[in-house]
Design a protein around this motif. Structure first.
Motif, short mmCIF file in Angstrom:
data_model
loop_
_atom_site.label_atom_id
_atom_site.label_comp_id
_atom_site.label_asym_id
_atom_site.label_seq_id
_atom_site.Cartn_x
_atom_site.Cartn_y
_atom_site.Cartn_z
N TRP A 155 -4.92 26.23 -23.78
CA TRP A 155 -4.86 25.25 -22.71
C TRP A 155 -4.04 24.05 -23.04
CZ3 TRP A 155 -6.72 27.95 -18.59
CH2 TRP A 155 -7.83 28.94 -18.78
N THR A 156 -3.30 23.67 -22.02
CA THR A 156 -2.74 22.50 -21.93
C THR A 156 -3.44 21.12 -21.54
OG1 THR A 156 -1.68 22.37 -19.52
CG2 THR A 156 -0.68 23.78 -21.10
N GLU A 157 -3.22 20.18 -21.63
CA GLU A 157 -3.96 18.85 -21.43
C GLU A 157 -4.20 18.87 -19.78
OE1 GLU A 157 -2.06 15.47 -22.41
OE2 GLU A 157 -2.38 15.70 -24.70
N PHE A 201 -23.14 36.62 -33.63
CA PHE A 201 -22.75 35.69 -32.49
C PHE A 201 -22.63 34.44 -33.56
CE2 PHE A 201 -25.46 38.49 -29.94
CZ PHE A 201 -24.40 38.68 -29.00
N ASP A 202 -21.76 33.74 -32.79
CA ASP A 202 -21.38 32.25 -33.35
C ASP A 202 -22.02 31.23 -32.24
OD1 ASP A 202 -19.70 32.36 -31.41
OD2 ASP A 202 -17.88 32.49 -32.42
N MET A 203 -22.56 31.98 -31.39
CA MET A 203 -23.27 30.91 -30.33
C MET A 203 -22.14 29.87 -29.73
SD MET A 203 -26.13 32.00 -30.11
CE MET A 203 -27.37 33.14 -31.11
N ILE A 204 -20.66 30.15 -29.67
CA ILE A 204 -19.94 29.63 -29.11
C ILE A 204 -19.24 30.10 -27.68
CG2 ILE A 204 -17.62 28.93 -29.39
CD1 ILE A 204 -17.77 28.74 -32.34
N ASN A 205 -19.46 29.31 -26.64
CA ASN A 205 -18.95 29.66 -25.35
C ASN A 205 -17.49 29.39 -25.43
OD1 ASN A 205 -21.86 30.15 -24.77
ND2 ASN A 205 -22.15 28.19 -24.46
N PHE A 206 -17.16 30.43 -25.52
CA PHE A 206 -15.31 30.31 -25.64
C PHE A 206 -14.61 30.47 -24.31
CE2 PHE A 206 -11.20 31.53 -27.64
CZ PHE A 206 -11.00 30.38 -28.14
N VAL A 207 -13.85 29.57 -23.75
CA VAL A 207 -13.15 29.70 -22.65
C VAL A 207 -11.77 30.09 -23.17
CG1 VAL A 207 -12.54 28.72 -20.31
CG2 VAL A 207 -14.72 28.48 -21.30
N THR A 208 -11.04 31.02 -22.95
CA THR A 208 -9.65 31.34 -23.62
C THR A 208 -8.71 31.64 -22.28
OG1 THR A 208 -8.21 32.78 -24.94
CG2 THR A 208 -10.40 33.67 -23.91
N ILE A 209 -7.38 31.41 -22.57
CA ILE A 209 -6.23 31.59 -21.71
C ILE A 209 -5.36 32.86 -22.44
CG2 ILE A 209 -4.89 29.90 -22.62
CD1 ILE A 209 -3.73 29.77 -19.55
N GLN A 210 -5.31 34.02 -21.73
CA GLN A 210 -4.49 35.10 -22.44
C GLN A 210 -2.90 35.07 -21.79
OE1 GLN A 210 -6.32 37.63 -24.50
NE2 GLN A 210 -7.43 35.80 -24.43
N LEU A 211 -2.26 35.13 -22.89
CA LEU A 211 -0.84 35.02 -22.56
C LEU A 211 -0.13 36.42 -23.25
CD1 LEU A 211 -0.23 31.44 -23.31
CD2 LEU A 211 -0.49 32.42 -21.10
#
Length: 779
Positions: free
Chosen positions: A77-79, A122-132
């Motif tokens: 993600w960008t700023e 599980f790493d218990m990380i709620n990851f929000v990712t952008i796919q390119l």
């Protein structure tokens, strides 16, 4: 007289369990399921202890709420995009009656390729990712799917081991959620500077964060298909204050509607999913209520049934869409707006047809504000309609069936629950209902009366109980006198009655002799009911028998499991293999771990859009389906599919060649990952696919389930035809010309039209579109 008394008693005992009066279904379409042992309904949500980490009853702390970790690095993600993510978080956090909260990970964005939650590591990380397209480390997302979310939770209380440490977990509490956004859709195309992106990032994020909090999709909408842009557009009709306190007109379609929608703003079409409607906010309040939240709302519950036929009583209607239409401006001359909705039987347990007509709208606004800043009592007219995919205006989005919106019955526990589509829409009106949803403004307006603490008619002042005396339903006809209503009254479950009901519907009413038996019963039912009401001992005995039988039925899974375990233990002892027998018993009673769908945001696409997007359109046979644990990076379950091409409608794939696909999700042992709206395959099936090639990854199916169709062969005519394999795919057949659909032959055992299209005719149509689009691109 004594002979008649004995006959009535025998009839009462022999036909004891048929109907059960039960609480209604809850609204807002939250995600949940039923406990397999006792049928108790659970909604998945983040526990208060997770939201409120310091236990002070408030979630305003900077480190409280659902922690989101963002993808960083070159492809992250960008700023500017992170600021949009924070804005989407704030939109949900600003709901005044709910305590939902997000915060970003204090460690900041991470460039590591974390995958979707799927297995015990599980790493218990709620990851929000952008796919390119250029990023091959994060996998991919189906073309035409703007974003999707995956929720992980345990279906029962138990112990969970991670990194060698065992700790207790609470059943149905979310333990991890991941969000995936397609960057090619929400970012502007660098090759076309000045052109806006295909979809608005903020709107997509608001929708997906609603899923992260436990909300599902809703069919309610105020949408129209714009003929010029071929996009779903709504008008501004509802005055609502945003999180800054500013009053503005917005659209009434909830953000949790499953298809990307637009709204006109100062002459420009923009995302309509950037704000929350009262239905969205009530749903969040339902899952995460603050103290005193109920003071803003009132509840309305009742039942929908069919019209009674001669000689037969009415029956409950399952999967019917109940909509509350509100006067949002105080002007009786302007149309009402759909503001809240639910489905009948949405949260009624067990494979039964008996309670599925009940519904409840627990959080309807008592007052509403107009654009002139006037606060007026909120008045509602009530309607019911089938979710039959007819059109948006009839509150039945094309191609989306009732089970698309119902997460609770789509499991092994509720295999007998059925949905109804063959009934007329009705508008509730005091003194007699009106047919046709178009008459929603002519119904009896209902309002909450604070003095009486009841819902009353604006026209007459009567309460619902006065307008609907006894067992009269809001929609359809009353069931009439039945001894089973008396026998099972007060029971909280009705597992036992489903077998008798299925016997009646599947066997008796499908033969002339059985129909005669049913007619005889319904003829004597009032007399039996009268006997029970006059003889308290007979009624008490009937109710004790009903309760005992129901207990056995409700606990049959546990009983069967214990019997199997005892038998296997005895075998183990006989062969001096006690450990094997014990392990088998434990396996029969295991606590399941599930990664559950939270839904996705689909772009609206016509068949022409699919053809335009596709690099290749093929037909072929699924030859292999391999579910495995991907051990590269963070482990996750994936499914690899191999398809042998039989024909090419677009592109240069060779006939008899092979296409390899890989989709997230599948089953490995007892662990399951399921991502909503992504296609599922099984070996041996013939398919038609719209494919797009993504460099560094390979082929993906356009639009997820929207881009996959099955090819079936009629057993009598041997004609091949195309049929939708999902509600989303069915939506793609709505714009096919009638001359292409023709009159596809139906097998003798097919009872309903499934939208099938002759394969040859469909292929000719697609090839024609390919040629037309090719000519336009060259001109």
């Amino acid at each position: 007289m004594k002979v008649r008394t004995r006959q009535a008693t025998v009839a009462c005992v022999g036909l004891l369990l048929l109907t059960l009066v039960a609480p209604g279904a809850s609204a807002f379409f939250p995600i949940g399921g039923f406990d397999e042992d006792d049928g108790e309904l659970h909604f998945i949500r983040w526990p208060l202890s997770y939201m409120d980490t310091n236990g002070d009853g408030d979630v305003s702390g900077s480190d409280e709420g659902v922690e989101l970790t963002l993808e960083g690095g070159e492809y992250g993600w960008t700023e500017d995009e992170i600021e949009i993510i924070e804005e989407a978080m704030d939109i949900w956090e600003s709901v005044p009656n709910a305590y939902a909260k997000f915060h970003l990970s204090p460690g900041g964005p991470v460039p590591d390729p974390l995958g979707l939650a799927s297995d015990t590591e599980f790493d218990m990380i709620n990851f929000v990712t952008i796919q390119l397209e250029e990023d091959t480390t994060q996998g991919t997302i189906e073309d035409g799917v703007a974003g999707f979310a995956v929720l992980s939770f345990f279906s029962e209380d138990g112990d969970f081991e991670m990194d060698g440490i065992t700790f207790p977990v609470t059943g149905w509490a979310i333990v991890e959620s991941d969000v995936v956004i397609d960057g090619t859709i929400v970012r502007a195309d660098p090759e076309n500077p000045g052109e806006p992106p295909e979809a608005d990032l903020l709107g997509i994020l608001v929708h997906e964060f609603g899923h992260v909090l436990g909300l599902g999709h809703t069919p309610m909408n105020t949408l129209e298909l714009d003929p010029d842009t071929e996009q779903l557009v709504e008008g501004t009709s509802l005055a609502l204050r945003d999180r800054f306190g500013s009053l503005d007109l917005i659209g009434a379609t909830p953000t949790m509607f499953p298809i990307y929608t637009l709204i006109e703003d100062e002459g420009t079409l923009v995302s309509a999913m950037r704000d929350l409607t009262p239905d969205d906010m009530a749903g969040l309040t339902y899952l995460y209520p603050r103290v005193g939240a109920q003071a803003t709302y009132f509840s309305l519950d009742n039942e929908a049934r069919t019209q009674a036929r001669t000689g037969f009583p009415s029956t409950p209607v399952g999967g019917a869409h109940i909509v509350a239409w509100c006067d949002v401006d105080g002007d009786p001359l302007t149309p009402r707006v759909p503001l809240f909705s639910t489905m009948t039987g949405l949260y009624e347990f067990s494979g039964t047809e008996l309670r599925k007509g009940r519904f409840e709208l627990p959080l309807m606004l008592r007052e509403i504000e107009t654009i002139d800043e006037l606060t007026i009592p909120a008045t509602y007219t009530m309607t019911v309609n089938p979710i039959n995919g007819l059109d948006y205006e009839r509150q039945a989005p094309p191609g989306l069936a009732p089970d698309f919106f119902d997460s609770t019955h789509n499991n092994d526990v509720n295999t007998f629950f059925t949905y109804n589509e063959l009934f007329p829409s009705e508008v509730f009106r005091e003194g007699g209902n009106l047919y046709d949803l178009d008459n929603h403004d002519l119904g009896t307006p209902l309002v909450y009366d604070e003095d009486q603490d009841r819902v009353i008619s604006v026209d007459s002042g009567k309460t619902l109980n006065q307008m609907l005396p006894g067992q009269t339903p809001m929609f359809g006809d009353r069931s009439g006198a039945c001894p089973f209503n008396l026998s099972v009254a007060g029971l909280t479950t009705n597992r036992g009655v489903s077998g008798l009901r299925r016997l009646r519907d599947a066997v008796l009413l499908n033969s002339a002799l059985g129909t005669s038996v049913a007619q005889i019963y319904y003829g004597v039912a009032p007399a039996i009911s009268g006997f029970l009401m006059r003889h308290s001992l007979a009624l008490a005995a009937a109710r004790r028998t009903a309760a005992a039988f129901e207990w056995l039925c409700v606990h049959y899974r546990l009983s069967v499991a214990l019997l199997i375990g005892i038998a296997l233990s005895m075998v183990g002892v006989a062969f001096r293999r006690r450990k094997l027998a014990l392990a088998t018993l434990v396996a029969a009673l295991f606590i399941g771990l599930t990664a559950a769908p939270a839904g996705a945001t689909l772009l609206y696409m016509s068949t022409a859009d699919l053809v335009q997007r596709a690099d290749d359109i093929i037909t072929g046979e699924v030859t292999t389906v391999d579910m495995h644990m991907n051990t590269q990076g963070r482990r996750r379950i994936e499914t690899d599919i191999t398809i042998t091409v039989s024909d090419t409608l677009k592109g240069r794939l060779n006939k008899s060649g092979q296409v390899n696909l890989s989709v997230p999700g599948g089953r490995v042992g007892e662990m399951v990952t399921y991502a909503t709206d992504l296609p599922k395959f099984k070996a041996g099936e013939e398919v038609l696919l719209y494919l797009k090639y993504k460099p560094g990854y390979g082929y993906v199916v356009i639009g997820g389930e929207r881009g996959k169709y099955e090819i079936l062969k009629d057993r009598k005519t041997r004609e091949e035809y195309v049929v939708a394999s999902s509600p989303e795919a069915l939506a793609g057949l709505a714009d096919i010309p009638a001359e292409v659909k023709g009159s596809a032959a139906k097998s003798g055992d097919d009872k309903e039209d499934d939208g099938r299209i002759p394969l040859d005719s469909f292929k000719q149509y697609l090839r024609k579109l390919v040629k037309e689009q090719s000519r336009k691109s060259k001109s």
